[in-house]
Motif scaffolding. Structure first.
Motif, PDB file in Angstrom:
ATOM      1  N   LYS A 101      -0.952 119.255  73.783  1.00  0.00           N
ATOM      2  CA  LYS A 101      -0.582 120.253  72.772  1.00  0.00           C
ATOM      3  C   LYS A 101      -1.766 120.582  71.875  1.00  0.00           C
ATOM      4  O   LYS A 101      -2.025 121.746  71.568  1.00  0.00           O
ATOM      5  N   GLN A 102      -2.491 119.552  71.443  1.00  0.00           N
ATOM      6  CA  GLN A 102      -3.635 119.776  70.556  1.00  0.00           C
ATOM      7  C   GLN A 102      -4.753 120.531  71.268  1.00  0.00           C
ATOM      8  O   GLN A 102      -5.400 121.390  70.668  1.00  0.00           O
ATOM      9  N   THR A 103      -4.967 120.227  72.536  1.00  0.00           N
ATOM     10  CA  THR A 103      -5.989 120.925  73.309  1.00  0.00           C
ATOM     11  C   THR A 103      -5.637 122.398  73.446  1.00  0.00           C
ATOM     12  O   THR A 103      -6.501 123.269  73.284  1.00  0.00           O
ATOM     13  N   LYS A 104      -4.387 122.700  73.710  1.00  0.00           N
ATOM     14  CA  LYS A 104      -3.943 124.094  73.821  1.00  0.00           C
ATOM     15  C   LYS A 104      -4.102 124.817  72.491  1.00  0.00           C
ATOM     16  O   LYS A 104      -4.505 125.976  72.450  1.00  0.00           O
ATOM     17  N   LEU A 107      -0.181 111.499  75.866  1.00  0.00           N
ATOM     18  CA  LEU A 107      -0.740 112.538  76.727  1.00  0.00           C
ATOM     19  C   LEU A 107      -0.159 113.902  76.385  1.00  0.00           C
ATOM     20  O   LEU A 107      -0.890 114.898  76.312  1.00  0.00           O
ATOM     21  N   SER A 108       1.130 113.945  76.127  1.00  0.00           N
ATOM     22  CA  SER A 108       1.781 115.196  75.765  1.00  0.00           C
ATOM     23  C   SER A 108       1.220 115.750  74.456  1.00  0.00           C
ATOM     24  O   SER A 108       0.923 116.948  74.347  1.00  0.00           O
ATOM     25  N   PHE A 164       4.593 102.770  79.298  1.00  0.00           N
ATOM     26  CA  PHE A 164       4.556 104.022  80.049  1.00  0.00           C
ATOM     27  C   PHE A 164       5.053 105.182  79.184  1.00  0.00           C
ATOM     28  O   PHE A 164       4.440 106.249  79.145  1.00  0.00           O
ATOM     29  N   ASP A 165       6.168 105.000  78.483  1.00  0.00           N
ATOM     30  CA  ASP A 165       6.709 106.050  77.615  1.00  0.00           C
ATOM     31  C   ASP A 165       5.738 106.402  76.493  1.00  0.00           C
ATOM     32  O   ASP A 165       5.546 107.573  76.164  1.00  0.00           O
ATOM     33  N   LEU A 166       5.113 105.391  75.915  1.00  0.00           N
ATOM     34  CA  LEU A 166       4.139 105.612  74.860  1.00  0.00           C
ATOM     35  C   LEU A 166       2.934 106.403  75.397  1.00  0.00           C
ATOM     36  O   LEU A 166       2.452 107.339  74.754  1.00  0.00           O
TER      37      LEU A 166
END
Length: 77
Positions: free
Chosen positions: A20-23, A15-16, A8-10
Motif C-alpha cells: 500500500k505504501q509503495t503504491k 507485506l500488504s 505467517f499472518d503477521l
C-alpha cells in the motif's frame, strides 16, 4: 492458532501494508513529476501551519528536485 500461523499472518499484514505504501508513493511521484521546478520549490519551502501540502508530498517533491539537479542547500534557501 499455532505459533507459525501467527508469524505467517503477521508477515502477510506487513507485506500488504508495504505494498500500500509503495503504491501511495508511486502515485504521488507520477502526480508531482508533471509539476514545474518552481511549483515543487514552492511546495518544499512552504512552512506555514495552514499549509495544504502533505508532508509525504513535500518529501517526494524534494526527491524530484534532487533528481533534477538541486542541492540540499538550494532546497533550504
Amino acid at each position: 492458532m499455532g505459533f507459525w500461523d501467527a508469524v505467517f499472518d503477521l508477515g502477510k499484514k506487513a507485506l500488504s501494508e508495504g505494498t500500500k505504501q509503495t503504491k501511495d508513493v508511486s502515485n504521488r511521484l507520477s502526480k508531482l513529476k508533471r509539476k514545474s521546478d518552481s511549483e515543487l520549490l514552492k511546495m518544499v519551502k512552504d512552512k506555514s501551519w495552514a499549509s495544504t501540502v502533505d508532508s509525504k508530498d513535500k518529501a517526494v517533491a524534494r526527491q524530484i528536485l534532487k533528481s533534477r539537479g538541486y542541492t540540499d542547500e538550494q532546497l533550504r534557501k
